[in-house]
Scaffold this active site. Structure first.
Site, PDB file in Angstrom:
ATOM      1  N   GLU A  77       0.792  -1.222   0.000  1.00 13.36           N
ATOM      2  CA  GLU A  77       0.000   0.000   0.000  1.00 13.36           C
ATOM      3  C   GLU A  77       0.831   1.283   0.000  1.00 13.36           C
ATOM      4  O   GLU A  77       0.351   2.350   0.375  1.00 13.36           O
ATOM      5  CB  GLU A  77      -0.955  -0.018   1.199  1.00 13.36           C
ATOM      6  N   HIS A 168     -11.764  -1.495   6.124  1.00 15.68           N
ATOM      7  CA  HIS A 168     -10.305  -1.631   6.066  1.00 15.68           C
ATOM      8  C   HIS A 168      -9.618  -0.825   7.158  1.00 15.68           C
ATOM      9  O   HIS A 168      -8.879  -1.365   7.963  1.00 15.68           O
ATOM     10  CB  HIS A 168      -9.827  -1.196   4.680  1.00 15.68           C
TER      11      HIS A 168
END
Length: 237
Positions: A77, A168
């Site tokens: 990420e 998330h």
């Protein structure tokens, strides 16, 4: 100590602090914009935040590339970081996280995370929620793994301090590392209080004037950052 050395030290401390405080699990992380090269950022390789040391830190360009070509595993990420540093010249540090207290607000259809305690005024108004499925369909792994997804999330953050990611976590941005740590702590405390207040019924959020009111520093010499000092000590440094 050079500005780079100081920034790297703060970055290590921030990872350790937020892990110690339960904001980061084994997969969240903190990063900084390179103090000498605005088109680069610094973050650790994909190691648990509570274990981060200076030797773990790597430099990346804004497209998520590691110029040194380290063979260490990189966070998937990292594109969140590149996209936000690219879109916001004022952002000098940021933290993607999976803080448990904010997850209910990331999936609620009716209740938004909003400032309800004075220390959370910096969060702004209702916190936006980014749903990866809106642009990228319902067959992703819900991780931000390319620059297009990172830029989409950056658009949701806009000029604010944070955005939630559906099911998330969140991403929190700031002008420096202590500011990001402080905002993450405030986000967590605010979410806990708001959830408790919802169990009681209606609650009173902060008014716009209470959110946007500038902080007025006391007269006299600058005061030390008591919270940062205490958090550093609590993390064992």
């Amino acid at each position: 100590m050079s500005s780079l050395d100081a920034a790297r030290r703060d970055l290590v401390l921030a990872n350790r602090i937020l892990a110690n405080e339960g904001i980061l699990d084994a997969f969240g992380h903190v990063s900084i914009r390179h103090p000498d090269h605005s088109d680069r950022f610094i973050m650790a390789w994909a190691r648990a935040p509570e274990l981060i040391e200076d030797a773990d830190l790597l430099e990346f360009t804004l497209d998520g590339t590691n110029p040194a070509q380290s063979d260490r595993v990189r966070y998937l990420e990292r594109f969140i970081l590149g996209a936000l540093y690219e879109s916001r010249s004022d952002v000098m540090a940021l933290c993607p996280n999976h803080t448990l207290s904010i997850l209910p607000f990331s999936i609620s259809k009716s209740v938004r995370l909003r400032p309800v305690i004075h220390t959370a005024a910096a969060l702004g108004g209702d916190v936006p929620v980014w749903n990866i499925a809106d642009e990228f369909g319902s067959e992703t792994n819900m991780l931000v793994i390319n620059i297009d997804q990172g830029r989409s999330l950056a658009r949701t953050v806009g000029q604010g301090r944070l955005a939630l990611m559906r099911g998330h976590g969140s991403v929190v941005v700031g002008r420096d590392v202590p500011a990001v740590v402080s905002a993450c702590m405030a986000m967590d405390k605010n979410a806990r209080v708001q959830i408790q207040a919802l169990q009681l019924g209606e609650f009173i959020p902060l008014a716009p004037g209470e959110i946007n009111r500038p902080w007025v520093a006391p007269t006299g010499p600058p005061l030390p950052d008591r919270a940062w000092e205490a958090l550093v000590r609590r993390a064992g440094f």
